[in-house]
Structure formats: C-alpha cells, structure tokens
Design a protein around this motif. Sequence first.
Motif, mmCIF file in Angstrom:
data_model
loop_
_atom_site.group_PDB
_atom_site.id
_atom_site.type_symbol
_atom_site.label_atom_id
_atom_site.label_comp_id
_atom_site.label_asym_id
_atom_site.label_seq_id
_atom_site.Cartn_x
_atom_site.Cartn_y
_atom_site.Cartn_z
ATOM 1 N N MET A 191 -12.505 -1.376 4.410
ATOM 2 C CA MET A 191 -12.424 -0.076 3.795
ATOM 3 C C MET A 191 -11.604 1.315 4.210
ATOM 4 O O MET A 191 -11.225 1.211 5.499
ATOM 5 C CB MET A 191 -13.863 0.250 3.953
ATOM 6 C CG MET A 191 -14.820 -0.850 4.253
ATOM 7 S SD MET A 191 -16.391 -1.211 5.404
ATOM 8 C CE MET A 191 -14.968 -2.060 6.705
ATOM 9 N N GLU A 192 -11.005 2.204 3.054
ATOM 10 C CA GLU A 192 -10.015 3.196 3.844
ATOM 11 C C GLU A 192 -10.297 4.404 3.160
ATOM 12 O O GLU A 192 -9.736 5.157 3.109
ATOM 13 C CB GLU A 192 -9.053 2.123 2.752
ATOM 14 C CG GLU A 192 -9.206 2.365 1.870
ATOM 15 C CD GLU A 192 -7.737 1.103 1.091
ATOM 16 O OE1 GLU A 192 -6.364 1.646 1.575
ATOM 17 O OE2 GLU A 192 -7.953 0.599 0.594
ATOM 18 N N THR A 193 -11.737 4.080 2.655
ATOM 19 C CA THR A 193 -11.845 5.562 2.271
ATOM 20 C C THR A 193 -12.433 6.617 3.589
ATOM 21 O O THR A 193 -12.662 6.116 4.197
ATOM 22 C CB THR A 193 -13.261 6.329 1.336
ATOM 23 O OG1 THR A 193 -13.940 5.664 2.302
ATOM 24 C CG2 THR A 193 -12.921 4.640 0.273
ATOM 25 N N THR A 194 -11.695 7.806 3.167
ATOM 26 C CA THR A 194 -12.150 8.953 4.247
ATOM 27 C C THR A 194 -13.884 8.974 4.855
ATOM 28 O O THR A 194 -14.030 9.178 6.044
ATOM 29 C CB THR A 194 -12.260 10.131 3.823
ATOM 30 O OG1 THR A 194 -10.654 10.701 3.389
ATOM 31 C CG2 THR A 194 -12.001 11.761 4.474
ATOM 32 N N ALA A 195 -14.515 8.789 3.876
ATOM 33 C CA ALA A 195 -16.046 8.618 4.468
ATOM 34 C C ALA A 195 -15.927 7.366 5.365
ATOM 35 O O ALA A 195 -16.996 7.842 6.378
ATOM 36 C CB ALA A 195 -17.030 8.830 2.668
ATOM 37 N N GLU A 196 -15.515 6.558 4.431
ATOM 38 C CA GLU A 196 -16.127 5.125 6.022
ATOM 39 C C GLU A 196 -14.972 5.376 6.687
ATOM 40 O O GLU A 196 -16.100 4.792 8.182
ATOM 41 C CB GLU A 196 -15.841 3.558 4.855
ATOM 42 C CG GLU A 196 -16.592 3.498 3.947
ATOM 43 C CD GLU A 196 -15.525 2.624 2.575
ATOM 44 O OE1 GLU A 196 -16.170 1.946 1.607
ATOM 45 O OE2 GLU A 196 -14.532 2.207 2.448
ATOM 46 N N LEU A 241 -3.324 1.045 -7.162
ATOM 47 C CA LEU A 241 -4.411 0.578 -6.832
ATOM 48 C C LEU A 241 -3.354 -1.063 -5.121
ATOM 49 O O LEU A 241 -4.326 -1.517 -4.830
ATOM 50 C CB LEU A 241 -5.302 0.023 -7.339
ATOM 51 C CG LEU A 241 -6.167 1.048 -8.028
ATOM 52 C CD1 LEU A 241 -7.247 0.128 -8.912
ATOM 53 C CD2 LEU A 241 -7.143 1.789 -7.036
ATOM 54 N N ARG A 262 0.811 -1.289 -0.231
ATOM 55 C CA ARG A 262 0.124 0.324 -0.105
ATOM 56 C C ARG A 262 0.919 1.506 0.036
ATOM 57 O O ARG A 262 0.884 2.212 -0.843
ATOM 58 C CB ARG A 262 -0.892 0.135 1.426
ATOM 59 C CG ARG A 262 -1.859 -0.865 1.128
ATOM 60 C CD ARG A 262 -2.855 -0.955 2.522
ATOM 61 N NE ARG A 262 -3.948 0.324 2.395
ATOM 62 C CZ ARG A 262 -3.893 1.164 3.841
ATOM 63 N NH1 ARG A 262 -3.207 1.055 4.722
ATOM 64 N NH2 ARG A 262 -5.095 1.859 3.351
ATOM 65 N N THR A 275 -14.292 7.871 8.981
ATOM 66 C CA THR A 275 -15.151 9.018 9.524
ATOM 67 C C THR A 275 -15.948 8.558 10.538
ATOM 68 O O THR A 275 -16.624 9.215 11.608
ATOM 69 C CB THR A 275 -15.210 9.862 8.787
ATOM 70 O OG1 THR A 275 -14.229 10.552 8.181
ATOM 71 C CG2 THR A 275 -16.327 11.265 9.412
#
Length: 285
Positions: free
Chosen positions: A247-252, A50, A14, A254
């Motif tokens: 899960m690693e998106t900012t929204a997730e 990715l 990553r 948060t």
Amino acid sequence: MEHRLPYSPSVRRRRLSAELRRLRESCGMTAAQAAGRAGWPQSKVTKIELGERKNVTVQDLAVLCEVYGVHDPKVREALEKLARDAKQRGWWSKYKDVFTDLLPDFETEARIIRTYECQVVPGLLQLPEYIEAVFRGGQVHEPDVIERAVAARLRRQEILNRFDPPELWAVLDEAALRRRIGGPEVMRKQLQHLIHMAARHNITIQVVPFGAGEHAALVGSFVILDFPAALDPSLAYAETYTASLMMETTAELTRYNAVFGHLQGSALSAAESVKLLETVMSQLE
C-alpha cells in the motif's frame, strides 16, 4: 575500501515511473495526449507510469524525452540508468518458490523498516531453528522445501549486517514471546538472540505487554518501509493467507503511521522490553 550497497530493481522501477509521470505533468499533458504524440496506445504510457511495464527500453525513453522536451543528456542518461537497473534481478529471484511477494526486494533499499508482529518474531530477527519451526507450522514438508525456506530468510536478514544497515524498529506483542515456537529450547535461544540484537545501534525492539489491553493494531501484523530518496515514497505491507498487499497511497500510509505511533505508546520502552524478554526466557527454564 569502497562499500557498494545493493539496490532494489522494484524501487528503481517506481522511481523511473514517478520521474516520467512528473515530466509529463510538468508539460501539462494528459497520458492520452502523451501517447498520441508518441504514436502509442494510452495503455502503454499508463503502464509505464504505474510501474507495470518491467522493460522500458532506451527507445521508449528517447521517444518520451522528445515528447516532453527533455534534451539535457545528463537527465536522459539518468533515466536510462534507472531503466537498466530496473531490469536487473536481485538474489531473491532465485527463491521465487519461497517468496510470494516483493518485500525482500524493497527491504534491500529501505532506510527505515518499522514492523509490528502479533504472533511470531519478525522474520528479520529469527534464528534458523525458529524459522524452520515457523515454516513447518504443524504441517509435513519435504526437507528440501524447509531448507530452501530457511536459506531464503537467512539471506534476507543480511541487510542488517551490511555496511550502513537500515534502521529496524520492531514492535512485538507479548504473545510472540510466549508462543513456544519450536519448543522451549528453541524459544530460549530465540529470546536470547532478540536481547543480543536489541543492543545494536540500528535496532530497536519494543514489546506490547498483555497488561496494555486493547491497542491500535489488533487487526494484525504489518511493515512500513521508508526510503532515503525523496522520489521513493514509503510503502506499507501486510500479508494474508492468500495474498500480500503493498500500500502506498497517502491515506493508507497516514493510517499505518498513526497505528505504529499508537503501538509505540502502548509498548514498553526498549529497556523495559529487554527486561521482559529476560523474564520470559527465565520462565522457560
């Protein structure tokens, strides 16, 4: 004595992907433009960024460094080391029949592990007899299958006993304490183990009592992993019957961080939680 901490190949992959993406973006290039200059299909650049391409060769890195104008030998050497580390296999690769995801891989390099469990004691805090009962789950399994499952989970727990262990913050629903996994005697030992582990400097255990009523995590259990390096963003993990989700998106993240914060507010303090553990244990006698 030198203490070398194990590292996670997945974390290094990553990090390599993130660094290569950063280098491309700093040049103002799109993935298509970078691929064109490298003479590659765009999918190759995309998969590398990715982390889907496990084997990034020295030759690949040399091409990308030329495309991005990276001539500093120290930077190139650091990228090559990340690529080499990402190809290594960790101890968990020996238990592919047990582990269906990369959670043990990422746990290896996590600095903080926050977990919520609604039905069972967290895997990192389970005793062998408890692990065996969990894996049986009312089903019939061959002895060797159970033995490997127990061995794999105990091996996973070694991160808590190493030099400079991660911080573990575990929030349990009271149901996880009341459910008699393995019977009264196994549960008594398991609860005593939780009390013992709660005394460690790097482990915090809190319990959400039945009296708290509804709370923010009624949907189910999850884990949040935080890493020491800024290049390694946090991860949230949740498991289902058929799949495990990273899960690693900012929204997730948060959302998961907010839920864990609400859980801490609904839970008893660490000291009160130990008292509840003692109470439940006494009621088993």
